[in-house]
Design an enzyme around this catalytic site. Structure first.
Site: not given
Length: 144
Positions: A56, A63, A78-80, A97
């Site tokens: 935060c 968080d 995208v490559e994981l 957030h």
């Protein structure tokens, strides 16, 4: 030597050494992509990342969230492992957030230019407050 002294000694040893390989990989975390094996076929990829953490920016408290990524690839996917490391790079960042979800979306779009992507950041309750941030992006000239 008692447990406390041993723990303190180990802690000092780790605090004076260079970053561990995992810490280096995380700090360098960038989204890597590769060519879509089925360009022209419309399909959806769903990825859940249940261990997202950040701090935060007001209190410094941690968080925790589950990040869901749902996207329709265009020319790149995208490559994981890279995505995992990228997400872990947030763990020591002071970020709200709302900003974390938006930054993830911006970086994802910049990396793989999907036809569409939806990000859902479902933050665990803290102080009796539960926050979910949902955002989406559609490639220009495409209808939902």
């Amino acid at each position: 030597m008692n447990y406390s002294e041993t723990n303190h000694e180990i802690s000092q040893e780790f605090s004076t050494q260079e970053p561990l390989y995992g810490e280096r990989n995380i700090s360098e975390g960038e989204l890597i992509t590769f060519p879509n094996p089925r360009v022209g076929r419309r399909y959806e990829v769903n990825i859940t990342l249940p261990e997202f953490t950040c701090k935060c920016p007001f209190s410094g408290y941690p968080d925790f969230a589950t990040i869901d990524v749902k996207y329709v690839p265009n020319e790149r996917v995208v490559e994981l492992k890279a995505l995992k490391l990228y997400i872990n790079s947030y763990r020591d960042r002071y970020i709200s957030h709302e900003e974390s979800a938006n930054q993830i979306l911006d970086d994802f779009v910049a990396a793989c230019d999907p036809l569409e992507v939806k990000i859902k950041a479902n933050f665990y309750p803290r102080g009796n407050v539960h926050t979910t941030v949902e955002i989406e992006h559609y490639k220009e000239n495409l209808e939902k």
